[in-house]
Design an enzyme around this catalytic site. Sequence first.
Site, PDB file in Angstrom:
ATOM      1  N   GLY A  94       6.927  13.522 -10.584  1.00 45.83           N
ATOM      2  CA  GLY A  94       7.629  13.490 -11.864  1.00 45.83           C
ATOM      3  C   GLY A  94       8.653  12.427 -11.575  1.00 45.83           C
ATOM      4  CB  THR A  95       8.391   9.458 -10.861  1.00 43.42           C
ATOM      5  OG1 THR A  95       9.058   8.403 -10.221  1.00 43.42           O
ATOM      6  CG2 THR A  95       7.277   8.878 -11.693  1.00 43.42           C
ATOM      7  CB  THR A  96      12.451   7.065 -13.489  1.00 47.01           C
ATOM      8  OG1 THR A  96      12.863   8.339 -13.926  1.00 47.01           O
ATOM      9  CG2 THR A  96      12.752   6.037 -14.548  1.00 47.01           C
ATOM     10  CG  ASP A 135      12.559   8.975  -9.113  1.00 44.07           C
ATOM     11  OD1 ASP A 135      12.616  10.203  -8.962  1.00 44.07           O
ATOM     12  OD2 ASP A 135      11.496   8.371  -9.394  1.00 44.07           O
ATOM     13  N   GLY A 195      10.530  10.264 -16.499  1.00 37.12           N
ATOM     14  CA  GLY A 195      11.907   9.882 -16.842  1.00 37.12           C
ATOM     15  C   GLY A 195      12.001   8.685 -17.752  1.00 37.12           C
TER      16      GLY A 195
END
Lengths: 217, 217
Positions: free
Chosen positions: A16-18, A33, A148
Site C-alpha cells: 500500500g504505497t505512494t 515511501d 496514497g
Amino acid sequence: MERKYMESQIKGVSTGTTILAVTFNGGVVIGSDSRASMGGNYVCSKTINKLIQVHDRIFCCIAGSLADAQAVTKMAKFQISLHSIQMDSPPLVKAAASILKELCYNNKEELQAGFITAGWDKKRGPQVYTVALGGMLLSMPFTIGGSGSTYIYGYTDAKYKPDMTKEECLQFATNALALAMGRDNVSGGVAHLVVITEEGVEHVVIPGDKLPKFHDE
Amino acid sequence: MLQESSEPGWISEEVKTGTTIIAIEFDGGVVLGSDSRVSAGETVVNRVMNKLSLLHDKIYCALSGSAADAQTIAEMVNYQLDVHSIEIGEDPQVRSAATLVKNISYKYKEELSAHLIVAGWDKRGGGQVYVTLNGLLSRQPFAVGGSGSSYVYGFVDAEYRKGMNKEDCQQFVVNTISLAMSRDGSSGGVAYLVTIDEKGAEEKCILGNELPTFYDH
C-alpha cells in the site's frame, strides 16, 4: 464514503504505497515511501526499498502485491539485460517498460501489481512510463501511483510545471510524497528518491522527521 | 470498463451527490463551495444542482452522499432552527445548527448516508466550520468532503495557511473545487460559492469555462 480499497483485497504483504516519477530538464526523479503492510493494519517493514534498478539508467517502482512485484521485476531485469546484450547498447526506457507490460498483460489474471518505469536513454532523454494493473502502457511527463496517490492528484495537477530544474523537481516530489504519507495510513516511513540523468544515478533518502511539514503538524 | 446494462442508470440506481464540498473560515466569516453534479450510477441526472443549502440567514450547509438523505436532513434542520431562533429571540449560533444536524446524523446513522458540512457566522463566535460526518461534531479551520475530496487532500494540506483573508479564501475554494472536478467522475458542472459574514450571505456561481485550469498532460 464508499471507496474501494484495492490493497485490502491483496492477500499477504502489499505495498500500500505512494510512488511517483517526474521528468525535469535533463533527467527524471523517481520516488516512493518505504512502508510494507499486511491487511492494512500491520506494518511488516518500515524501510523497504520500492525503487528497483533494472538497468544502469532505468528504475522501476512497484505498487500492489509485493510478491508479484518482486517476481515480475526479477524476470524483467533478466530480460532487459539479455536484450541489452543482444542489441549491444543500453536499452531504451520504452523497451524496459514494454517488457514489464508484456509480463503484466500476459499474466493479468494472476498478478496484482502496478509499476512506474522511469529512466534516461540517449534516444529520447528522460522518460516516464506507467504500466497499470491490467497491462496498459502509457507515457507521461509525470505520473503518480499506489494507494496514497489518490490524495495528491489535486496537488500534483496544480503544482507540476514542464521543464523544472533538478532542485525544483526534487522539492515537488518530496512535498508530494510527504502530503500523501500524511493522509494515507498504508504509506509512510522514509522517502526514497532517485535522480537519473545522463551523468548517472543519485540516491537521496529523507527520513520521516526531515520531511516537509504542513499546516496542521 | 464498459458495463452491459439494458437500462440507463437513473432507473435503478440511487441518486447520489457524489461530490466535492469545502468550507473554510476566515477572520469575520466563512466561504463554502461545491460542485453541481448529481449522479445516479453512471448517469448525470442534474448538472446544475446547488448543494449549498440554507439553514438560516447566516448559516449554510453543504450536502454530500445520498441526495435524498442530505436534502431531508437540511430541510428538517432548517425547520428546527426557525423554531429555535423564535424561542431565543435572536439569530441562532452556528454550533446549534451543527448540533441539530449531528443529532439526526448520529441517531439515524445506520439508515442515512449523507455527510453535511455546516458553516456560518454568528456574533458570538464569528465564522465557524463544523463537520458532522457519521454523527461526530468537530469544529475545524477548514473541511472538505464528498467523493472528490480524496483527490485534493494533498492540495489543501499544502496550500492552507492560517489568517487568509476573504478573497484568498474564495480563490482557495475555487481552485480546490476545480482540481477535484477534473479528477473525480462524480464531480463536475459549475462551482457554487457562498460567502457569509456579518452583513449576510452572498451567493455566486462560477461557470465551467471560467474555472481556473491547471496543467493538463
